[in-house]
Design a protein around this motif. Structure first.
Motif, PDB file in Angstrom:
ATOM      1  N   PHE A 116       0.849  -1.190   0.000  1.00 41.27           N
ATOM      2  CA  PHE A 116       0.000   0.000   0.000  1.00 41.27           C
ATOM      3  C   PHE A 116       0.888   1.244   0.000  1.00 41.27           C
ATOM      4  CE2 PHE A 116      -2.734  -3.270   1.797  1.00 41.27           C
ATOM      5  CZ  PHE A 116      -3.918  -3.070   1.099  1.00 41.27           C
ATOM      6  N   GLN A 117       0.595   2.155  -0.910  1.00 39.59           N
ATOM      7  CA  GLN A 117       1.401   3.372  -1.023  1.00 39.59           C
ATOM      8  C   GLN A 117       1.329   4.191   0.250  1.00 39.59           C
ATOM      9  OE1 GLN A 117       3.194   3.768  -3.682  1.00 39.59           O
ATOM     10  NE2 GLN A 117       4.078   5.792  -3.355  1.00 39.59           N
ATOM     11  N   THR A 118       0.144   4.283   0.837  1.00 40.15           N
ATOM     12  CA  THR A 118      -0.037   5.015   2.091  1.00 40.15           C
ATOM     13  C   THR A 118      -0.730   4.113   3.092  1.00 40.15           C
ATOM     14  OG1 THR A 118      -2.157   5.935   1.330  1.00 40.15           O
ATOM     15  CG2 THR A 118      -0.169   7.250   0.951  1.00 40.15           C
ATOM     16  N   ILE A 119      -0.417   4.316   4.358  1.00 39.27           N
ATOM     17  CA  ILE A 119      -1.013   3.554   5.447  1.00 39.27           C
ATOM     18  C   ILE A 119      -1.699   4.538   6.375  1.00 39.27           C
ATOM     19  CG2 ILE A 119      -0.584   1.970   7.355  1.00 39.27           C
ATOM     20  CD1 ILE A 119       1.969   1.100   5.947  1.00 39.27           C
ATOM     21  N   ASN A 120      -3.004   4.384   6.558  1.00 41.82           N
ATOM     22  CA  ASN A 120      -3.787   5.222   7.460  1.00 41.82           C
ATOM     23  C   ASN A 120      -4.588   4.319   8.390  1.00 41.82           C
ATOM     24  OD1 ASN A 120      -3.134   7.878   6.384  1.00 41.82           O
ATOM     25  ND2 ASN A 120      -4.283   7.252   4.584  1.00 41.82           N
ATOM     26  N   PHE A 121      -4.153   4.225   9.632  1.00 40.13           N
ATOM     27  CA  PHE A 121      -4.832   3.386  10.605  1.00 40.13           C
ATOM     28  C   PHE A 121      -4.949   4.160  11.900  1.00 40.13           C
ATOM     29  CE2 PHE A 121      -4.854   0.102  13.959  1.00 40.13           C
ATOM     30  CZ  PHE A 121      -5.972  -0.609  13.565  1.00 40.13           C
ATOM     31  N   CYS A 122      -6.182   4.563  12.238  1.00 40.56           N
ATOM     32  CA  CYS A 122      -6.425   5.431  13.399  1.00 40.56           C
ATOM     33  C   CYS A 122      -5.573   6.698  13.230  1.00 40.56           C
ATOM     34  CB  CYS A 122      -6.113   4.693  14.696  1.00 40.56           C
ATOM     35  SG  CYS A 122      -7.214   3.265  14.991  1.00 40.56           S
TER      36      CYS A 122
ATOM     37  N   PHE B 253      -2.300   6.593  13.001  1.00 44.22           N
ATOM     38  CA  PHE B 253      -1.012   6.175  12.427  1.00 44.22           C
ATOM     39  C   PHE B 253      -1.057   6.394  10.917  1.00 44.22           C
ATOM     40  CE2 PHE B 253       1.891   3.025  10.620  1.00 44.22           C
ATOM     41  CZ  PHE B 253       3.021   3.240  11.390  1.00 44.22           C
ATOM     42  N   GLU B 254      -0.163   7.254  10.424  1.00 42.68           N
ATOM     43  CA  GLU B 254      -0.112   7.569   8.999  1.00 42.68           C
ATOM     44  C   GLU B 254       1.322   7.445   8.497  1.00 42.68           C
ATOM     45  OE1 GLU B 254      -1.760  11.353   8.182  1.00 42.68           O
ATOM     46  OE2 GLU B 254      -3.725  10.907   9.048  1.00 42.68           O
ATOM     47  N   ARG B 255       1.491   6.703   7.427  1.00 41.60           N
ATOM     48  CA  ARG B 255       2.797   6.542   6.813  1.00 41.60           C
ATOM     49  C   ARG B 255       2.626   6.502   5.297  1.00 41.60           C
ATOM     50  NH1 ARG B 255       4.131   7.712  11.126  1.00 41.60           N
ATOM     51  NH2 ARG B 255       5.680   6.757  12.510  1.00 41.60           N
ATOM     52  N   GLY B 256       3.709   6.763   4.589  1.00 40.34           N
ATOM     53  CA  GLY B 256       3.683   6.674   3.137  1.00 40.34           C
ATOM     54  C   GLY B 256       3.487   8.023   2.487  1.00 40.34           C
ATOM     55  N   GLY B 257       3.508   8.010   1.158  1.00 39.48           N
ATOM     56  CA  GLY B 257       3.343   9.216   0.367  1.00 39.48           C
ATOM     57  C   GLY B 257       3.436   8.891  -1.104  1.00 39.48           C
ATOM     58  N   ASP B 258       3.767   9.892  -1.904  1.00 37.89           N
ATOM     59  CA  ASP B 258       3.822   9.686  -3.356  1.00 37.89           C
ATOM     60  C   ASP B 258       5.209   9.281  -3.837  1.00 37.89           C
ATOM     61  OD1 ASP B 258       5.096  12.028  -2.811  1.00 37.89           O
ATOM     62  OD2 ASP B 258       3.941  13.262  -4.196  1.00 37.89           O
ATOM     63  N   THR B 259       6.091   8.907  -2.920  1.00 39.94           N
ATOM     64  CA  THR B 259       7.424   8.430  -3.283  1.00 39.94           C
ATOM     65  C   THR B 259       7.384   6.931  -3.561  1.00 39.94           C
ATOM     66  OG1 THR B 259       7.921   8.125  -0.941  1.00 39.94           O
ATOM     67  CG2 THR B 259       8.572  10.217  -1.943  1.00 39.94           C
ATOM     68  N   PRO B 260       8.430   6.356  -4.178  1.00 37.31           N
ATOM     69  CA  PRO B 260       8.448   4.907  -4.432  1.00 37.31           C
ATOM     70  C   PRO B 260       8.249   4.115  -3.139  1.00 37.31           C
ATOM     71  CG  PRO B 260      10.177   5.973  -5.690  1.00 37.31           C
ATOM     72  CD  PRO B 260       9.581   7.032  -4.810  1.00 37.31           C
ATOM     73  N   LEU B 261       7.265   3.202  -3.161  1.00 31.55           N
ATOM     74  CA  LEU B 261       6.898   2.358  -2.019  1.00 31.55           C
ATOM     75  C   LEU B 261       6.448   3.165  -0.808  1.00 31.55           C
ATOM     76  CD1 LEU B 261       9.725  -0.346  -2.133  1.00 31.55           C
ATOM     77  CD2 LEU B 261       7.428  -0.494  -3.073  1.00 31.55           C
ATOM     78  N   GLY B 262       6.257   4.464  -0.988  1.00 24.15           N
ATOM     79  CA  GLY B 262       5.840   5.312   0.126  1.00 24.15           C
ATOM     80  C   GLY B 262       6.945   5.583   1.126  1.00 24.15           C
ATOM     81  N   LEU B 263       8.209   5.348   0.738  1.00 27.52           N
ATOM     82  CA  LEU B 263       9.333   5.577   1.633  1.00 27.52           C
ATOM     83  C   LEU B 263       9.589   7.070   1.791  1.00 27.52           C
ATOM     84  CD1 LEU B 263      11.743   2.809   0.288  1.00 27.52           C
ATOM     85  CD2 LEU B 263      10.412   2.727   2.390  1.00 27.52           C
ATOM     86  N   LYS B 264      10.153   7.429   2.935  1.00 22.02           N
ATOM     87  CA  LYS B 264      10.475   8.820   3.204  1.00 22.02           C
ATOM     88  C   LYS B 264      11.872   9.097   2.657  1.00 22.02           C
ATOM     89  CE  LYS B 264      10.424  12.229   6.940  1.00 22.02           C
ATOM     90  NZ  LYS B 264      10.238  12.430   8.391  1.00 22.02           N
ATOM     91  N   LEU B 265      11.972  10.002   1.698  1.00 21.99           N
ATOM     92  CA  LEU B 265      13.229  10.275   1.018  1.00 21.99           C
ATOM     93  C   LEU B 265      13.812  11.608   1.467  1.00 21.99           C
ATOM     94  CD1 LEU B 265      12.270   9.182  -2.608  1.00 21.99           C
ATOM     95  CD2 LEU B 265      13.250   7.784  -0.787  1.00 21.99           C
ATOM     96  N   GLY B 266      15.129  11.632   1.518  1.00 18.71           N
ATOM     97  CA  GLY B 266      15.828  12.850   1.884  1.00 18.71           C
ATOM     98  C   GLY B 266      15.986  13.791   0.711  1.00 18.71           C
ATOM     99  N   LEU B 267      16.653  14.912   0.966  1.00 13.66           N
ATOM    100  CA  LEU B 267      16.810  15.932  -0.064  1.00 13.66           C
ATOM    101  C   LEU B 267      17.569  15.421  -1.283  1.00 13.66           C
ATOM    102  CD1 LEU B 267      17.632  19.152   1.970  1.00 13.66           C
ATOM    103  CD2 LEU B 267      15.475  18.481   0.968  1.00 13.66           C
ATOM    104  N   ASP B 268      18.628  14.636  -1.054  1.00 12.55           N
ATOM    105  CA  ASP B 268      19.461  14.219  -2.179  1.00 12.55           C
ATOM    106  C   ASP B 268      18.763  13.214  -3.084  1.00 12.55           C
ATOM    107  OD1 ASP B 268      19.445  12.320  -0.240  1.00 12.55           O
ATOM    108  OD2 ASP B 268      21.619  12.225   0.043  1.00 12.55           O
ATOM    109  N   LEU B 269      17.643  12.636  -2.626  1.00 12.34           N
ATOM    110  CA  LEU B 269      16.879  11.714  -3.464  1.00 12.34           C
ATOM    111  C   LEU B 269      15.574  12.317  -3.971  1.00 12.34           C
ATOM    112  CD1 LEU B 269      17.296   8.340  -1.514  1.00 12.34           C
ATOM    113  CD2 LEU B 269      18.583   9.153  -3.491  1.00 12.34           C
ATOM    114  N   GLN B 270      15.132  13.401  -3.359  1.00 11.62           N
ATOM    115  CA  GLN B 270      13.845  13.995  -3.738  1.00 11.62           C
ATOM    116  C   GLN B 270      13.979  15.446  -4.178  1.00 11.62           C
ATOM    117  OE1 GLN B 270      10.914  13.713  -0.637  1.00 11.62           O
ATOM    118  NE2 GLN B 270       9.256  14.491  -1.883  1.00 11.62           N
ATOM    119  N   GLY B 271      15.040  16.107  -3.756  1.00 14.01           N
ATOM    120  CA  GLY B 271      15.168  17.531  -4.015  1.00 14.01           C
ATOM    121  C   GLY B 271      14.489  18.340  -2.929  1.00 14.01           C
TER     122      GLY B 271
END
Length: 616
Positions: free
Chosen positions: A24-30, A32-50
């Motif tokens: 699941f790209q994003t996880i919303n449970f109560c 608890f929220e994780r994910g986003g529009d990045t690959p696999l919903g991982l949290k990317l730093g500046l050098d990978l996302q700008g």
């Protein structure tokens, strides 16, 4: 097989959770929220996302000598929380805000490639503000002049009136009352006809005096607009259709001057004439006797409240903390101002003491609390008391503290990473990871044969678990973090190599396959443990080094490598061991040559009993 049921269950549950987390790209449970529009919903730093990279230096001075002093850990943590709260409220993605060393703050805004905008958000976000709140402020109705009133008379309610609202007529307050309850509206019955209650109300209205005012075209338009604005301020949930703070004050000049309470304001048909109920005068005759025939009317719009900016902000606040009243024991909020804030606060309290005016305190544009002033305060120290608990007093104090920067900050470094460059770095990182993982899998399968297949499967499970952990925690992946993750893949294979080599020695010594597997794991474990613990100690040292000196690249590397090492130990000891034991109980267990490295199948002959699979 039953002896491996618990291990298999644990592995299956973890693999399932990892699959769901990554699937699941994003996880919303109560909450608890994780994910986003990045690959696999991982949290990317500046050098990978700008995005934008900003570093601030905290400036702390001794209030007496003015000499620079190192900020305290509490001040720096308060500074981090304040900046984080401001940036979060701006809605700019997921900021990364960290303390660097003893006196620096790092602000990374992935996806924001304009440092100027990032700096403006940090520096210009609304802060803590103290305002002078005046109640029942009057103002003339803009656009309505004396020449717009053509005639004024007192009489009964006209029979051809058009109500300005389809609900209950609005309640318009006087200058001395915030709201007044209007008469209850009539309720239609099932047939759509009015009940007798409305009829009795109509009869009562006919007995009451109305102010009949004829306007010019312009006056009628302006006055009708005022009434419509009052209607729109009706609060539906308040019984009786009470008004919000805005109201209308009507003055009559004749035998006396008075301000009347206006309950109904209606337009007479399509004309420019309005009928306004004078409910406090009595009947029509009494009203005419009181005011006579020559009437002069004035209309004043009454504002419920007005907040005036006096220039007192969170920058003038020295500190705020919860306490207890020395006499009553009730919870209070203590506030202390700096020198300039003391002056402004003293002037305000001197101006409004003894009145109904308030000091409205706003945090980021939202009202926090609005106390009244009971005495003049010129010493810069005051307390706020009210009907709140000790917990509420602590919360208010914390919010007051959060509304100001505890330390001045100075921008010492800024950097912008282009989004295209970040996407290219991400693509290259993914390619490098896949190539590295593929080469390791190929080597293990070709060289170690059956155990290599087991190791390859364990490595795939390890990769899924590692990515899921990165997403759930979440870990901000940077280029250095990706490098650490790729390195941990090699370390995960290293544990399997030690185990398989020990297995080979035991098989050459003439032991059975299952016995060789158990002894191989037991004898390889001290080396695996010591090697991984040494790596974890190195990660701790790197983390401390980076946290102290502000080397965020090293910090991300240390965190990612530590998580990878811990996950690799699980995959080698639990996943690989369980799979090998199960494989030894199948027909494959009879072919011992498949369990030693290629070209090294020089095993002693074993009897049928030794080669037979173990029973589950």
């Amino acid at each position: 097989m039953r002896r491996y049921a618990k291990s298999l269950t644990v592995i299956a549950v973890l693999v399932l959770l990892a699959g769901l987390g990554l699937g699941f790209q994003t996880i919303n449970f109560c909450d608890f929220e994780r994910g986003g529009d990045t690959p696999l919903g991982l949290k990317l730093g500046l050098d990978l996302q700008g995005g934008s990279h900003l570093e601030y230096q905290a400036v702390s001075e001794d209030p007496v000598t003015g000499e620079p002093v190192p900020p305290s850990a509490t001040q720096m943590e308060s500074l981090r929380r304040t900046i984080e709260d401001r940036v979060n409220k701006s809605g700019l993605g997921e900021p990364i805000i960290q303390l660097l060393g003893d006196d620096r703050l790092l602000v990374q805004l992935p996806g924001v490639d304009d440092p100027a905008r990032a700096k403006s958000i940090i520096g210009e976000t609304a802060q803590l503000e103290f305002k002078h709140r005046s109640l029942n402020v009057s103002r003339e109705i803009e656009g309505l002049t004396e020449t717009d009133v053509l005639s004024v008379t007192i009489g009964p309610r006209p029979t051809t009136t058009v109500a300005t609202t389809t609900a209950a007529a609005p309640t318009v307050a006087t200058t001395t009352s915030a709201t007044t309850t209007a008469a209850e509206p009539a309720s239609p019955d099932a047939e759509g006809e009015s009940t007798g209650e409305e009829g009795s109300q109509e009869d009562e209205l006919r007995e009451l005096p109305f102010l009949i005012v004829e306007f010019t075209d312009n006056g009628a338009e302006v006055f009708d607009g005022v009434l419509q604005r009052l209607i729109e301020s009706l609060v539906p949930d308040i019984p009786g259709g009470q008004l919000a703070p805005n109201s209308l004050s009507i003055g009559l000049e004749g035998l006396q001057t008075a301000t009347f309470q206006e309950r109904f304001a209606e337009r007479v048909g399509d004309s420019n004439t309005f009928a306004i109920l004078l409910s406090t005068v009595g009947d029509v005759g009494t009203a005419r006797e009181t005011f006579g025939d020559e009437l002069t009317v004035s209309f004043v719009e009454v504002l419920g409240l007005n907040d005036e900016d006096i220039g007192l902000t969170g920058d003038d606040l020295l500190r705020a903390y919860a306490g207890q009243h020395s006499a009553s024991g009730l919870p209070i909020v203590n506030i202390e101002f700096k020198s300039e804030g003391t002056r402004k606060f003293g002037e305000l309290t001197s101006q409004i003491v003894g009145t109904s005016d308030q000091i409205a305190i706003f945090l980021d544009g939202e009202e926090l609390i609005a106390p009244v002033v009971t005495s003049v305060i010129t010493g810069g120290t005051a307390f706020i008391q009210g009907n709140f608990t000790f917990e509420r007093a602590s919360d208010i104090a914390l919010l007051l503290e959060a509304g100001r920067l505890p330390l001045p900050i100075e921008l010492i470094k800024e950097q912008s990473v282009d989004a295209i460059l970040g996407a290219d770095s991400l693509r290259k990182s993914v390619v490098a990871g896949l190539i590295g993982l593929g080469l390791v899998l190929l080597f293990m399968v070709l060289y170690y044969r059956a155990p290599g297949v087991i190791a390859a499967g364990a490595l795939i499970i390890y990769t899924a678990l590692l990515l899921a952990i990165f997403k759930i925690i979440p870990v901000t992946l940077t280029l250095s973090g990706v490098a650490a993750a790729i390195l941990s893949i090699g370390m995960a294979v290293d544990a399997n190599v030690l185990i398989f080599e020990r297995m080979k020695e035991e098989l050459r010594a003439g032991r059975t396959l299952l016995s060789s597997i158990n002894i191989g794991f037991n004898r390889a474990w001290p080396a695996i443990r010591d090697g991984n613990v040494s790596t974890l100690i190195t990660c701790v040292i790197l983390f401390w080094f980076s946290d102290t000196l502000g080397a965020t690249v090293v910090k991300g590397f240390a965190i990612t490598l530590a998580i990878g090492v811990g996950t690799s130990m699980f995959s080698a000891i639990v996943v690989s061991r369980t799979a090998l034991r199960m494989l030894a109980t199948t027909r494959m267990g009879r072919h011992l040559g498949m369990f030693v490295p290629a070209g090294g199948a020089d095993l002693p002959q074993q009897g049928p009993a030794a080669a037979a699979p173990a029973r589950s």
